[in-house]
Design a protein around this motif. Structure first.
Motif, PDB file in Angstrom:
ATOM      1  N   LYS A  50      -4.229  23.698   1.784  1.00 50.11           N
ATOM      2  CA  LYS A  50      -4.506  24.851   2.638  1.00 50.11           C
ATOM      3  C   LYS A  50      -3.589  25.991   2.229  1.00 50.11           C
ATOM      4  O   LYS A  50      -2.443  25.763   1.846  1.00 50.11           O
ATOM      5  N   PRO A  51      -4.071  27.221   2.332  1.00 48.67           N
ATOM      6  CA  PRO A  51      -3.174  28.336   2.038  1.00 48.67           C
ATOM      7  C   PRO A  51      -2.074  28.427   3.094  1.00 48.67           C
ATOM      8  O   PRO A  51      -2.354  28.373   4.289  1.00 48.67           O
ATOM      9  N   LYS A  52      -0.839  28.548   2.645  1.00 46.47           N
ATOM     10  CA  LYS A  52       0.296  28.588   3.572  1.00 46.47           C
ATOM     11  C   LYS A  52       0.527  30.006   4.106  1.00 46.47           C
ATOM     12  O   LYS A  52       0.826  30.196   5.261  1.00 46.47           O
ATOM     13  N   LYS A  53       0.425  31.013   3.223  1.00 45.05           N
ATOM     14  CA  LYS A  53       0.682  32.386   3.627  1.00 45.05           C
ATOM     15  C   LYS A  53      -0.575  33.219   3.432  1.00 45.05           C
ATOM     16  O   LYS A  53      -1.514  32.807   2.789  1.00 45.05           O
ATOM     17  N   MET A  54      -0.518  34.399   3.960  1.00 38.02           N
ATOM     18  CA  MET A  54      -1.624  35.336   3.799  1.00 38.02           C
ATOM     19  C   MET A  54      -1.760  35.711   2.324  1.00 38.02           C
ATOM     20  O   MET A  54      -0.782  36.073   1.672  1.00 38.02           O
ATOM     21  N   GLU A  56      -2.383  33.742  -0.157  1.00 34.87           N
ATOM     22  CA  GLU A  56      -2.147  32.608  -1.057  1.00 34.87           C
ATOM     23  C   GLU A  56      -3.428  31.781  -1.151  1.00 34.87           C
ATOM     24  O   GLU A  56      -4.045  31.493  -0.128  1.00 34.87           O
TER      25      GLU A  56
END
Length: 108
Positions: A50-54, A56
């Motif tokens: 899953k993307p951790k940050k905006m 990414e």
């Protein structure tokens, strides 16, 4: 389970059984408590991330997974074969060193 593993990180090893039998690679990580190692380019699995940050990216990535240390053998730097490891006391430094069981070469 034994808390000792016959390989160290940075060693060149070959996989002796399983789906990746015959593949060679460098040991990236060792976990003595589990008796497992992670070898570069061996036992590749797909992980869903899953993307951790905006911004990414997420998605499916390929990564190395751990395998039991019993499934790998060290490659001797001198004879280039998969060998068992012996131990002996070095005469100059009086420290225990790993040696090749076939040709007697020291592992650095």
């Amino acid at each position: 389970m034994s808390k000792r593993v016959h390989v160290k990180s940075g060693d060149k090893v070959v996989v002796i059984n399983g789906k990746d039998r015959g593949k060679q690679g460098k040991v990236l990580q060792v976990s003595p408590s589990e008796g497992k190692v992670i070898v570069e380019g061996v036992n590749i699995v797909s992980k869903h991330v899953k993307p951790k940050k905006m911004g990414e990216p997420g998605g499916i990535i390929k990564a190395e997974s751990a395998l039991y240390a019993d499934k790998v053998q060290l490659i001797c730097p001198k004879c280039g074969k998969a060998v068992r490891v012996g131990h002996m006391i070095d005469d100059k430094t009086n420290k225990k060193v790993r040696v090749c069981k076939k040709c007697g070469a020291k592992f650095e």
